[in-house]
Design a protein around this motif. Sequence first.
Motif, mmCIF file in Angstrom:
data_model
loop_
_atom_site.group_PDB
_atom_site.id
_atom_site.type_symbol
_atom_site.label_atom_id
_atom_site.label_comp_id
_atom_site.label_asym_id
_atom_site.label_seq_id
_atom_site.Cartn_x
_atom_site.Cartn_y
_atom_site.Cartn_z
ATOM 1 N N ARG A 192 3.863 1.538 -1.085
ATOM 2 C CA ARG A 192 4.582 1.610 -2.359
ATOM 3 C C ARG A 192 3.605 1.782 -3.525
ATOM 4 N N LYS A 193 2.334 1.820 -3.193
ATOM 5 C CA LYS A 193 1.277 2.005 -4.189
ATOM 6 C C LYS A 193 1.429 1.027 -5.347
ATOM 7 N N ARG A 194 1.671 -0.209 -4.961
ATOM 8 C CA ARG A 194 1.793 -1.224 -6.010
ATOM 9 C C ARG A 194 0.731 -2.288 -5.756
ATOM 10 N N ALA A 246 0.823 -1.206 0.000
ATOM 11 C CA ALA A 246 0.000 0.000 0.000
ATOM 12 C C ALA A 246 0.866 1.269 0.000
#
Lengths: 254, 156
Positions: free
Chosen positions: B68-70, B66
């Motif tokens: 690392r927004k991946r 979350a």
Amino acid sequence: MSEHEQFDENLTLFALGSLTGDELTVLEKHLEECAACRRELERLRGDMALMAMSVGGPKPPARARQRLLDAIAREPHRTSLSTRHAWWALAPWYAAAALALLAGWFWRQSDQLSQRVARLESQSAEQQAQLQEAREVVATLTAADALVVPVRAPNTPPQPQGKAIYVRDKARLIFVASNMPALPPQKAYELWLIPVQGAPISAGVFKPDARGSAIVIHPPLPAGVEAKAFAITVEPEAGSSSPTMPIVMMGAGG
Amino acid sequence: MATLYDRYSPIVYSVALRVLGDTGAAEDVLQEVFMQLWRNPGGFDSSRGNLAAWLAVISRNRAIDAIRKRRPDTDIDDVIVSVEPDLAGDAERARAMEKVRGALGAMPSAQRSALEMAYFEGLTHTEIAAKTGEPLGTIKTRIRAGLLALRKAFNP
């Protein structure tokens, strides 16, 4: 420490999710083939779980619990209930959830047990085959109707002859004899292991058959005794604790 | 599921909150982790490790995803966690917390700091090396030694 130390540091980074590029590709390929490194990865994840235990903090708010239960109730692959049910109305769904979890666990364990049973069955079949072969060897050696033919140079009279086959570390001895002279009444032949050091050790009492053949298989012996020679004496049928002279046959070991 | 939630949600939530520092985002991870368990209970292999440990690892990984927004790149089926202490009960977890905190406290500060950056901030070894000015190899060694020190605290 895993068996493959060159992968140790990258395994740690892989567990943490920070390995990238070629190193990631190489390690993923290695993990497919290496059970020891897979096991080390599982342990590293265990260490990560321990790290998580260092964290304390507030409990999640009550609304998070309701949000989860509502979401479970809304799952599309189950018959949907309308949301905002009273807690008791959802009870069957919680029970179903618990059952689904249990079923999943049991299925995993059952699958592992099945694999284990299959392995054991395969080992057992192999051992049965080996046992059968060993039995057939012994049956041939000891069969009453076996044709036993001494082979020797022509024009030599038959001589009493024996062969002791001895495996010291396992204390296993097989002795096969032929052309043994008939014994006086109430007498038997006794086989002796003559150790390099110490007194002769009895290796069993035997009587040859009508053709003078005899076989002694695996008499009880102490393990690890180095044999200097094997000898045969004539003794009372019950055997003696030490050889009675004369020695009728003898062969030196080694 | 309600029972499992009541027992294990504090671990899942506290790890996610420590990583994310935001209660809303931590609640999202909490929701996601328990939904994963609900949808795919077979993903957790009960013969290898215990559920508390597995949930802690999944929660930490999802929280890092979350920040690392991946997209989550690990299938939970692949995540087997093998851990020595039983972490099922509150008392066992309290004991484990004490031991782990003790082990962290006993580490050299550079080692603890590298481990915490990798674990809670999701920084890669390269990022930690850039941030601290230390050689990459040193950072890798510190992270690994830190994790192994935790293991050793339970297997002295």
